[in-house]
Design a protein around this motif. Structure first.
Motif, short mmCIF file in Angstrom:
data_model
loop_
_atom_site.label_atom_id
_atom_site.label_comp_id
_atom_site.label_asym_id
_atom_site.label_seq_id
_atom_site.Cartn_x
_atom_site.Cartn_y
_atom_site.Cartn_z
N LEU A 123 0.83 -1.20 0.00
CA LEU A 123 0.00 0.00 0.00
C LEU A 123 0.87 1.25 0.00
N ARG A 124 1.92 1.23 0.81
CA ARG A 124 2.84 2.38 0.87
C ARG A 124 3.48 2.63 -0.49
N GLU A 125 3.92 1.56 -1.13
CA GLU A 125 4.55 1.70 -2.45
C GLU A 125 3.56 2.21 -3.49
N ARG A 126 2.32 1.71 -3.42
CA ARG A 126 1.29 2.19 -4.35
C ARG A 126 1.00 3.67 -4.13
N LYS A 127 0.97 4.09 -2.87
CA LYS A 127 0.71 5.50 -2.55
C LYS A 127 1.85 6.38 -3.06
N LYS A 128 3.09 5.91 -2.91
CA LYS A 128 4.24 6.66 -3.43
C LYS A 128 4.15 6.80 -4.95
N ALA A 129 3.83 5.70 -5.61
CA ALA A 129 3.71 5.73 -7.07
C ALA A 129 2.58 6.67 -7.50
N GLN A 130 1.47 6.64 -6.75
CA GLN A 130 0.34 7.51 -7.06
C GLN A 130 0.72 8.98 -6.88
N ASN A 131 1.42 9.32 -5.79
CA ASN A 131 1.86 10.70 -5.56
C ASN A 131 2.81 11.15 -6.67
N ARG A 132 3.74 10.29 -7.01
CA ARG A 132 4.71 10.63 -8.05
C ARG A 132 4.00 10.87 -9.38
N GLN A 133 3.07 9.99 -9.73
CA GLN A 133 2.31 10.13 -10.97
C GLN A 133 1.46 11.41 -10.95
N SER A 134 0.82 11.70 -9.83
CA SER A 134 -0.01 12.91 -9.73
C SER A 134 0.83 14.17 -9.93
N LEU A 135 2.00 14.18 -9.33
CA LEU A 135 2.89 15.34 -9.48
C LEU A 135 3.35 15.49 -10.93
N HIS A 136 3.73 14.39 -11.51
CA HIS A 136 4.20 14.40 -12.91
C HIS A 136 3.11 14.91 -13.84
N LEU A 137 1.91 14.37 -13.71
CA LEU A 137 0.81 14.78 -14.60
C LEU A 137 0.40 16.23 -14.37
N ALA A 138 0.37 16.65 -13.10
CA ALA A 138 0.04 18.05 -12.81
C ALA A 138 1.08 18.99 -13.42
N ALA A 139 2.34 18.64 -13.28
CA ALA A 139 3.41 19.46 -13.84
C ALA A 139 3.29 19.56 -15.35
#
Length: 194
Positions: A7-23
């Motif tokens: 779950l922690r790894e999925r959350k990290k990946a989700q945060n990273r993806q959200s930041l990338h897409l927002a940028a």
């Protein structure tokens, strides 16, 4: 424990993806220089410190979803190449799977245009390749066992500049192949096609 780690790894990946897409969304809409990291963090609904946790290189790195260890990935690609595939062909196949060559759709082409029209981003992409110089020189050494180190490093740098040169052409894949074929011939590294 394993479920929590997953779950922690999925959350990290989700945060990273959200930041990338927002940028990307903000950069494409307003231009790279007109967007701040604070705006990106707000758009992704994360704290500014979280942004720098995932992208310590800051704004430039946000354009790129993954921040791979490029030299290690390149070494692995060359080590795992198919029998009969020379080192330069293995490097070409690896390059073709990375920016600037993975531009099959309009969004990817827009991102490529952003990168090549923004000096900071273009420099970042070039550095991702040229940082592999020592590794590529060592991979080439068995092909040219009597070549001086300076010659191997020169060839490595020429190879690693090819993505930047090819990306400017209408058909980047074809340009990359042509450039590397010319280097292979010029350095006497031709191998049979069988």
């Amino acid at each position: 424990m394993a479920a929590g780690t997953g779950l922690r790894e999925r959350k990290k990946a989700q945060n990273r993806q959200s930041l990338h897409l927002a940028a990307l969304r903000l950069f494409l809409e307003h231009g790279f220089d007109n967007v701040t990291v604070a705006q990106i963090a707000e758009e992704a609904n994360v704290a500014l410190t979280t942004l720098f946790t995932y992208f310590p290189a800051g704004k430039v790195a946000l354009v790129f979803e993954q921040d791979e260890d490029r030299p290690a990935a390149l070494r692995q690609a060359v080590q795992n190449r198919a029998a009969g595939t020379d080192v330069i062909r293995a490097i070409e196949e690896f390059m073709n799977s990375r920016l600037p060559f993975d531009t099959e759709d309009k969004h990817s082409r827009d991102v490529l245009e952003l990168i090549y029209s923004t000096p900071q981003l273009r420099s970042y992409v070039r550095a991702k390749w040229t940082d592999c110089e020592d590794d590529v020189a060592s991979m080439l050494a068995p092909c040219q066992p009597t070549a001086p180190a300076a010659s191997l490093h020169a060839l490595a740098l020429f190879i690693l500049e090819c993505p930047d040169l090819a990306a400017r052409e209408p058909s980047p894949h074809e340009a990359l192949s042509m450039l590397l074929d010319n280097l292979r011939r010029g350095w006497g590294l031709e191998v049979s096609s069988s």
